[in-house]
Design an enzyme around this catalytic site. Sequence first.
Site, mmCIF file in Angstrom:
data_model
loop_
_atom_site.group_PDB
_atom_site.id
_atom_site.type_symbol
_atom_site.label_atom_id
_atom_site.label_comp_id
_atom_site.label_asym_id
_atom_site.label_seq_id
_atom_site.Cartn_x
_atom_site.Cartn_y
_atom_site.Cartn_z
ATOM 1 N N LYS A 1 0.886 -1.338 -0.100
ATOM 2 C CA LYS A 1 0.009 -0.141 -0.068
ATOM 3 C C LYS A 1 0.777 1.280 0.096
ATOM 4 O O LYS A 1 0.491 2.363 -0.669
ATOM 5 C CB LYS A 1 -1.131 0.068 1.353
ATOM 6 N N ASP B 1 -9.688 2.210 2.892
ATOM 7 C CA ASP B 1 -9.572 1.268 4.267
ATOM 8 C C ASP B 1 -10.071 2.190 5.512
ATOM 9 O O ASP B 1 -10.828 1.226 6.402
ATOM 10 C CB ASP B 1 -8.021 1.096 4.605
HETATM 11 P P1 NDP Z 1 2.040 -3.786 6.344
HETATM 12 O O1 NDP Z 1 2.805 -4.924 5.686
HETATM 13 O O2 NDP Z 1 2.022 -2.478 6.008
HETATM 14 O O3 NDP Z 1 2.361 -3.893 7.820
HETATM 15 C C1 NDP Z 1 2.396 -5.097 8.730
HETATM 16 C C2 NDP Z 1 2.701 -4.878 10.189
HETATM 17 O O4 NDP Z 1 2.637 -6.025 10.847
HETATM 18 C C3 NDP Z 1 3.781 -4.125 10.427
HETATM 19 O O5 NDP Z 1 3.769 -3.364 11.653
HETATM 20 C C4 NDP Z 1 4.619 -5.259 10.978
HETATM 21 O O6 NDP Z 1 5.667 -4.869 11.996
HETATM 22 C C5 NDP Z 1 3.537 -6.257 11.445
HETATM 23 N N1 NDP Z 1 4.020 -7.498 11.748
HETATM 24 C C6 NDP Z 1 4.153 -8.497 10.582
HETATM 25 N N2 NDP Z 1 4.124 -9.843 10.810
HETATM 26 C C7 NDP Z 1 4.194 -9.760 12.451
HETATM 27 C C8 NDP Z 1 4.266 -10.579 13.559
HETATM 28 N N3 NDP Z 1 4.510 -12.223 13.015
HETATM 29 N N4 NDP Z 1 4.178 -10.270 14.596
HETATM 30 C C9 NDP Z 1 3.860 -8.872 14.916
HETATM 31 N N5 NDP Z 1 3.847 -7.931 14.082
HETATM 32 C C10 NDP Z 1 3.968 -8.437 12.725
HETATM 33 O O7 NDP Z 1 0.444 -4.447 6.239
HETATM 34 P P2 NDP Z 1 -0.769 -3.692 5.952
HETATM 35 O O8 NDP Z 1 -0.918 -2.617 7.267
HETATM 36 O O9 NDP Z 1 -1.175 -3.567 4.375
HETATM 37 O O10 NDP Z 1 -1.992 -4.929 6.348
HETATM 38 C C11 NDP Z 1 -1.853 -5.490 7.745
HETATM 39 C C12 NDP Z 1 -3.201 -6.526 7.813
HETATM 40 O O11 NDP Z 1 -4.383 -5.850 7.721
HETATM 41 C C13 NDP Z 1 -2.945 -7.650 6.815
HETATM 42 O O12 NDP Z 1 -3.280 -8.918 7.369
HETATM 43 C C14 NDP Z 1 -4.036 -7.470 5.539
HETATM 44 O O13 NDP Z 1 -4.784 -8.412 5.075
HETATM 45 C C15 NDP Z 1 -5.144 -6.751 6.671
HETATM 46 N N6 NDP Z 1 -6.114 -5.687 5.876
HETATM 47 C C16 NDP Z 1 -7.454 -5.960 6.115
HETATM 48 C C17 NDP Z 1 -8.231 -5.160 5.345
HETATM 49 C C18 NDP Z 1 -9.656 -5.490 5.245
HETATM 50 O O14 NDP Z 1 -10.538 -4.981 4.440
HETATM 51 N N7 NDP Z 1 -10.421 -6.342 6.279
HETATM 52 C C19 NDP Z 1 -7.950 -3.882 4.869
HETATM 53 C C20 NDP Z 1 -6.554 -3.861 4.949
HETATM 54 C C21 NDP Z 1 -5.702 -4.711 5.560
HETATM 55 P P3 NDP Z 1 7.213 -4.555 11.641
HETATM 56 O O15 NDP Z 1 7.303 -3.026 11.653
HETATM 57 O O16 NDP Z 1 7.768 -4.769 13.077
HETATM 58 O O17 NDP Z 1 7.448 -5.409 10.367
#
Ligand code: NDP
Length: 263
Positions: A63, A99
């Site tokens: 995104k 979103d």
């Molecule tokens: P990003 O990749 O931008 O961010 C991911 C975040 O998750 C980061 O803060 C990362 O931490 C953290 N993270 C990843 N893996 C782990 C873990 N194992 N333990 C703890 N923290 C973790 O993702 P998005 O913001 O684009 O999306 C996030 C989620 O939201 C996804 O699962 C997506 O499917 C869902 N989503 C659902 C929507 C809906 O319509 N229902 C709309 C938008 C998103 P770090 O900074 O430390 O790497």
Amino acid sequence: MQLFAIFGDPVSHSRSPLMHNAVFKHTKYKACYTRVHLKDGSQLRETFFRLKLSGANITVPHKEAAFNACDEIRGFANKVGVVNTIIEENGRLIGYNTDADGFMYAIEDFQNIKKVLILGAGGTAKALAARFLEENFYVEVLNRSEGRLKFFQDLGCESATWNDFKVSTYDLVVNTTSAGLKDNALPAPKELIEAVLETTHYAADAIYGKVTPFLALAKEKKIPYKDGADMLLGQGVLANELFTNRTLDKKIITKYMQQSFLL
Ligand code: NDP
């Protein structure tokens, strides 16, 4: 015939094709919506044009790359630098974020929300934090690593990593991490998650289509919760309005998208 797509990695779980195709089919709108597994976000723009798309949705983890791929950003997306919907207009890519409003729609029936803890600091967390501040909520962000927290500090949120977090009381705790999407991980160490769930009225997860370990724990503690299905619906309705240039009624879009969840 117009072609739309969702870009993501992973993307096979996405229900967006079902939702948008249901609307196109039932309203006889001449369009088709597919999914594109994109590993490298820097290839988004070139892939969009190569596939001759009219519009697209963008999901994890592209995104922020989508924001950079656009020629122009409209509305709320400007505030957060995160784009989940792109429209092609005369050879230019226009970026939007639906979103945050989708999530506000999802929590409409949660009462008296004033203080929110966001788990995660990615694109979704940015959109929700900025939108919550517009509602005058107090917002705290808890993330695994420190690198992404500056954005939230600049915005006026409290922020912490797992190492320096101090539990407080919350009205709502939202998981915006991708922990639980492909694996069975909690968004933070279990003792932290248990502690925050002890002090919150509601829990929500952006992930949909499964009870994540985070929501399973909320359920165990008898905390009212929502998975990401209503958020998906809310953002999808707004994206579809943009795809069809608002030629379709929002109620009709909502109805057909809801029906697609039953498929
Ligand atoms: P990003 O990749 O931008 O961010 C991911 C975040 O998750 C980061 O803060 C990362 O931490 C953290 N993270 C990843 N893996 C782990 C873990 N194992 N333990 C703890 N923290 C973790 O993702 P998005 O913001 O684009 O999306 C996030 C989620 O939201 C996804 O699962 C997506 O499917 C869902 N989503 C659902 C929507 C809906 O319509 N229902 C709309 C938008 C998103 P770090 O900074 O430390 O790497």
